[in-house]
Design a protein around this motif. Structure first.
Motif, PDB file in Angstrom:
ATOM      1  N   UNK A   1     -51.527  13.857 -41.868  1.00 29.29           N
ATOM      2  CA  UNK A   1     -51.039  15.089 -42.844  1.00 29.29           C
ATOM      3  C   UNK A   1     -49.922  15.998 -42.372  1.00 29.29           C
ATOM      4  N   UNK A   2     -49.321  15.574 -41.255  1.00 25.31           N
ATOM      5  CA  UNK A   2     -48.179  16.349 -40.801  1.00 25.31           C
ATOM      6  C   UNK A   2     -47.026  16.186 -41.868  1.00 25.31           C
ATOM      7  N   UNK A   3     -46.146  17.151 -41.937  1.00 21.18           N
ATOM      8  CA  UNK A   3     -44.991  17.212 -42.825  1.00 21.18           C
ATOM      9  C   UNK A   3     -43.999  17.954 -42.067  1.00 21.18           C
ATOM     10  N   UNK A   4     -43.982  18.299 -40.725  1.00 20.48           N
ATOM     11  CA  UNK A   4     -43.146  19.183 -40.062  1.00 20.48           C
ATOM     12  C   UNK A   4     -41.548  18.887 -40.410  1.00 20.48           C
ATOM     13  N   UNK A   5     -41.335  17.347 -40.383  1.00 21.28           N
ATOM     14  CA  UNK A   5     -39.975  17.065 -40.600  1.00 21.28           C
ATOM     15  C   UNK A   5     -39.472  17.359 -42.074  1.00 21.28           C
ATOM     16  N   UNK A   6     -40.222  17.187 -42.836  1.00 21.42           N
ATOM     17  CA  UNK A   6     -40.074  17.715 -44.381  1.00 21.42           C
ATOM     18  C   UNK A   6     -39.574  19.036 -44.430  1.00 21.42           C
ATOM     19  N   UNK A   7     -40.593  20.063 -43.801  1.00 23.71           N
ATOM     20  CA  UNK A   7     -40.134  21.384 -43.834  1.00 23.71           C
ATOM     21  C   UNK A   7     -39.033  21.877 -42.816  1.00 23.71           C
ATOM     22  N   UNK A   8     -38.570  20.969 -41.853  1.00 26.00           N
ATOM     23  CA  UNK A   8     -37.524  21.174 -40.979  1.00 26.00           C
ATOM     24  C   UNK A   8     -36.151  21.027 -41.355  1.00 26.00           C
ATOM     25  N   UNK A   9     -36.070  20.175 -42.508  1.00 32.11           N
ATOM     26  CA  UNK A   9     -34.655  19.819 -42.796  1.00 32.11           C
ATOM     27  C   UNK A   9     -33.880  21.027 -43.307  1.00 32.11           C
ATOM     28  N   UNK A  10     -32.918  21.224 -42.870  1.00 36.67           N
ATOM     29  CA  UNK A  10     -32.276  22.443 -43.116  1.00 36.67           C
ATOM     30  C   UNK A  10     -31.420  22.581 -44.649  1.00 36.67           C
ATOM     31  N   UNK A  11     -31.223  21.376 -45.138  1.00 38.68           N
ATOM     32  CA  UNK A  11     -30.738  21.130 -46.611  1.00 38.68           C
ATOM     33  C   UNK A  11     -31.721  20.749 -47.819  1.00 38.68           C
ATOM     34  N   UNK A  12     -33.156  20.689 -47.215  1.00 36.03           N
ATOM     35  CA  UNK A  12     -33.909  20.210 -48.216  1.00 36.03           C
ATOM     36  C   UNK A  12     -33.642  18.747 -48.748  1.00 36.03           C
ATOM     37  N   UNK A  13     -33.355  17.756 -47.675  1.00 35.79           N
ATOM     38  CA  UNK A  13     -32.895  16.515 -48.002  1.00 35.79           C
ATOM     39  C   UNK A  13     -34.153  15.609 -48.327  1.00 35.79           C
ATOM     40  N   UNK A  14     -35.295  16.114 -47.458  1.00 36.30           N
ATOM     41  CA  UNK A  14     -36.325  15.085 -47.296  1.00 36.30           C
ATOM     42  C   UNK A  14     -37.691  15.388 -48.371  1.00 36.30           C
ATOM     43  N   UNK A  15     -38.022  14.638 -48.892  1.00 31.00           N
ATOM     44  CA  UNK A  15     -39.467  14.570 -49.589  1.00 31.00           C
ATOM     45  C   UNK A  15     -40.173  13.343 -48.827  1.00 31.00           C
ATOM     46  N   UNK A  16     -41.556  13.234 -48.633  1.00 25.01           N
ATOM     47  CA  UNK A  16     -42.102  12.443 -47.941  1.00 25.01           C
ATOM     48  C   UNK A  16     -41.865  11.051 -48.177  1.00 25.01           C
ATOM     49  N   UNK A  17     -41.251  10.507 -46.951  1.00 20.48           N
ATOM     50  CA  UNK A  17     -40.909   8.970 -46.914  1.00 20.48           C
ATOM     51  C   UNK A  17     -39.520   8.723 -47.727  1.00 20.48           C
ATOM     52  N   UNK A  18     -38.830   9.901 -48.070  1.00 19.71           N
ATOM     53  CA  UNK A  18     -37.622   9.734 -48.886  1.00 19.71           C
ATOM     54  C   UNK A  18     -36.620  10.587 -48.367  1.00 19.71           C
TER      55      UNK A  18
END
Length: 248
Positions: free
Chosen positions: A172-189
């Motif tokens: 359930x972790x999504x820390x990487x998605x929230x940490x992206x400074x430019x909003x480049x991440x959605x889960x697995x993309x």
């Protein structure tokens, strides 16, 4: 598929040599298994094309060796600008180590090709048992988290493949998605047109990206900087042990 004692022994030698050559992680994938994966589009700065099949590089390809080395120091994420292009010193290190495997296979009578560039190493890593696809779109390993650099070798040698990694290290972790400074991440993309690793220099240093780039890609000299590590640093998998094994 049944494998002979000789094929099993040669696979053991390949893995033993991988460790001697400088790789902490090694997996074997059959060419057939990788080719069965549907092609996907690569939207990287250097590539705007689809992934290919092993037969595009070697007509009688049988196996792939996926090699992983831990990224335990920030120096491994160094970028150097040289005559308008980017060079990555850690890529030199990894390719040097992997060429040792190419030479071993060649001396043993097999064909070997280093780093076929449009075969997905992250997919090889999952199929070869090294780890899973993370929500950061990076390979996340149970031993080193996302802090791994991958190299690959394609060969006509018949090697015993490893079992694919089927676990989920993200949950359930999504820390990487929230940490992206430019909003480049959605889960697995990842959006390559926003990720600070893929944005062209002109966009990095002007307009909306400039301050974020300077903050998350700190410069060491006029022509060198550290790649953004925001999503990796946010990942809790092995975060606390990153520097312990190699750096201390």
């Amino acid at each position: 598929m049944e494998y002979t004692d000789g094929e099993r022994e040669f696979t053991r030698q390949v893995k033993e040599n991988a460790a001697r050559y400088g790789f902490d992680l090694v997996g074997v994938v059959s060419a057939e298994a990788l080719d069965a994966v549907p092609s996907h589009y690569i939207g990287h700065r250097d590539y705007r094309t689809w992934t290919r099949k092993t037969t595009d590089y070697m007509e009688d390809a049988r196996s792939l060796i996926i090699l992983g080395a831990p990224v335990w120091d920030n120096l491994f994420d160094l970028v150097i600008r040289v005559r308008g292009r980017h060079e990555y010193p850690d890529e030199w290190r990894g390719r040097l180590y992997a060429r040792r495997m190419v030479r071993f296979l060649s001396r043993s009578g097999y064909k070997a090709e280093l780093e076929p560039d449009l075969l997905s190493k992250k997919r090889m890593g999952q199929l070869g048992g090294l780890g899973c696809f993370g929500k950061s779109s990076l390979l996340v390993t149970p031993r080193y988290g996302p802090w791994v650099r991958l190299r690959s070798v394609l060969t006509d040698a018949v090697l015993v493949p490893d079992e694919p990694y089927t676990g989920d290290l993200c949950g359930e972790c999504g820390e990487c998605v929230r940490a992206c400074p430019v909003g480049a991440l959605t889960p697995y993309r990842v959006d390559p047109d926003r990720c600070l690793l893929g944005v062209e220099d002109e966009r990095r240093l002007s307009g909306e990206f400039r301050e974020l780039f300077l903050e998350h890609c700190p410069s060491l000299t006029e022509n060198t900087w550290i790649m953004c590590q925001a999503c990796q640093r946010a990942c809790p998998v092995c975060r606390d042990s990153r520097n312990q094994t190699h750096g201390r």
